[in-house]
Design a protein around this motif. Structure first.
Motif, PDB file in Angstrom:
ATOM      1  N   ALA A  77       0.810  -1.223   0.000  1.00 24.02           N
ATOM      2  CA  ALA A  77       0.000   0.000   0.000  1.00 24.02           C
ATOM      3  C   ALA A  77       0.843   1.273   0.000  1.00 24.02           C
ATOM      4  O   ALA A  77       0.454   2.270  -0.603  1.00 24.02           O
ATOM      5  N   HIS A  80       1.394   2.541  -3.607  1.00 21.80           N
ATOM      6  CA  HIS A  80       0.268   2.769  -4.524  1.00 21.80           C
ATOM      7  C   HIS A  80       0.247   4.187  -5.087  1.00 21.80           C
ATOM      8  O   HIS A  80       0.094   4.362  -6.296  1.00 21.80           O
ATOM      9  N   LYS A  98      -6.902  -2.000  -3.044  1.00 25.37           N
ATOM     10  CA  LYS A  98      -7.143  -1.081  -1.943  1.00 25.37           C
ATOM     11  C   LYS A  98      -5.982  -1.130  -0.959  1.00 25.37           C
ATOM     12  O   LYS A  98      -5.338  -2.172  -0.854  1.00 25.37           O
ATOM     13  N   PRO A  99      -5.648  -0.085  -0.296  1.00 27.03           N
ATOM     14  CA  PRO A  99      -6.205   1.258  -0.439  1.00 27.03           C
ATOM     15  C   PRO A  99      -5.574   1.968  -1.638  1.00 27.03           C
ATOM     16  O   PRO A  99      -4.447   1.669  -2.026  1.00 27.03           O
ATOM     17  N   LEU A 100      -6.298   2.927  -2.188  1.00 28.64           N
ATOM     18  CA  LEU A 100      -5.772   3.696  -3.310  1.00 28.64           C
ATOM     19  C   LEU A 100      -4.524   4.447  -2.897  1.00 28.64           C
ATOM     20  O   LEU A 100      -3.538   4.502  -3.633  1.00 28.64           O
ATOM     21  N   LEU A 102      -2.489   6.175   1.028  1.00 28.30           N
ATOM     22  CA  LEU A 102      -2.490   6.074   2.487  1.00 28.30           C
ATOM     23  C   LEU A 102      -3.113   7.273   3.175  1.00 28.30           C
ATOM     24  O   LEU A 102      -3.279   7.266   4.394  1.00 28.30           O
ATOM     25  N   ALA A 107      -5.180  10.472  -2.293  1.00 28.05           N
ATOM     26  CA  ALA A 107      -6.274   9.844  -3.037  1.00 28.05           C
ATOM     27  C   ALA A 107      -6.987  10.876  -3.911  1.00 28.05           C
ATOM     28  O   ALA A 107      -7.277  10.604  -5.081  1.00 28.05           O
ATOM     29  N   VAL A 123     -10.382   1.347  -8.044  1.00 26.43           N
ATOM     30  CA  VAL A 123      -9.848   0.731  -6.833  1.00 26.43           C
ATOM     31  C   VAL A 123     -10.531  -0.618  -6.691  1.00 26.43           C
ATOM     32  O   VAL A 123     -11.765  -0.698  -6.681  1.00 26.43           O
ATOM     33  N   HIS A 125     -11.808  -3.614  -4.721  1.00 31.12           N
ATOM     34  CA  HIS A 125     -12.210  -3.972  -3.359  1.00 31.12           C
ATOM     35  C   HIS A 125     -12.762  -5.380  -3.431  1.00 31.12           C
ATOM     36  O   HIS A 125     -13.893  -5.597  -3.872  1.00 31.12           O
TER      37      HIS A 125
END
Length: 142
Positions: A77, A80, A98-100, A102, A107, A123, A125
């Motif tokens: 993450a 990302h 996920k997550p796009l 932190l 984001a 994203v 999920h």
């Protein structure tokens, strides 16, 4: 016409993405990127990847790959935001696990980059249809 895709990350989720993109009739895996050479070798063997699929240890090795249109990010993450921002700035569509990002600021910035460059930003999920998520959505709507 097939969409050329690079999958960044050949771990547990990356392997799932690779498998699904290989099976999809409208996608073509052009490259798999992972700093772990053993993971790349395992993916090559597991999916019997064509010799034309580039196996690279670093994203910079495939950033300008002819035919590349989209990037799927299945890395830790903490990476990302950087990877997605670089891909969007180069004009690639992005699917990120996920997550796009932190934090909210990053984001939002990625969403703005996607809009600026007219690219799709998704994203993934994996629990979207999980009963707990479904119940949470119903509670929010009430």
């Amino acid at each position: 016409m097939k969409i050329g895709i690079a999958v960044l990350g050949a771990g547990r989720w990356g392997v799932n993405l690779i498998r699904n993109f290989i099976k999809h009739p409208n996608s073509q895996v052009l490259a798999v990127v992972d700093p772990n050479l053993d993971s790349l070798a395992a993916v090559q063997k597991q999916f019997n990847l064509d010799a034309s699929v580039i196996l690279a240890a670093d994203w910079s090795q495939v950033q300008a790959l002819p035919g590349l249109e989209a990037v799927a990010i299945a890395t830790p993450a903490s990476t990302h935001y950087t990877l997605a921002a670089a891909a969007l700035k180069q004009g690639y569509h992005v699917l990120a696990e996920k997550p796009l990002a932190l934090n909210l600021t990053e984001a939002i910035e990625l969403c703005q980059l996607a809009e600026k460059h007219q690219r799709q930003l998704f994203v993934d999920h994996t629990y979207l249809f999980h009963p707990a998520v479904d119940r949470g959505q119903r509670i929010i709507q009430q």
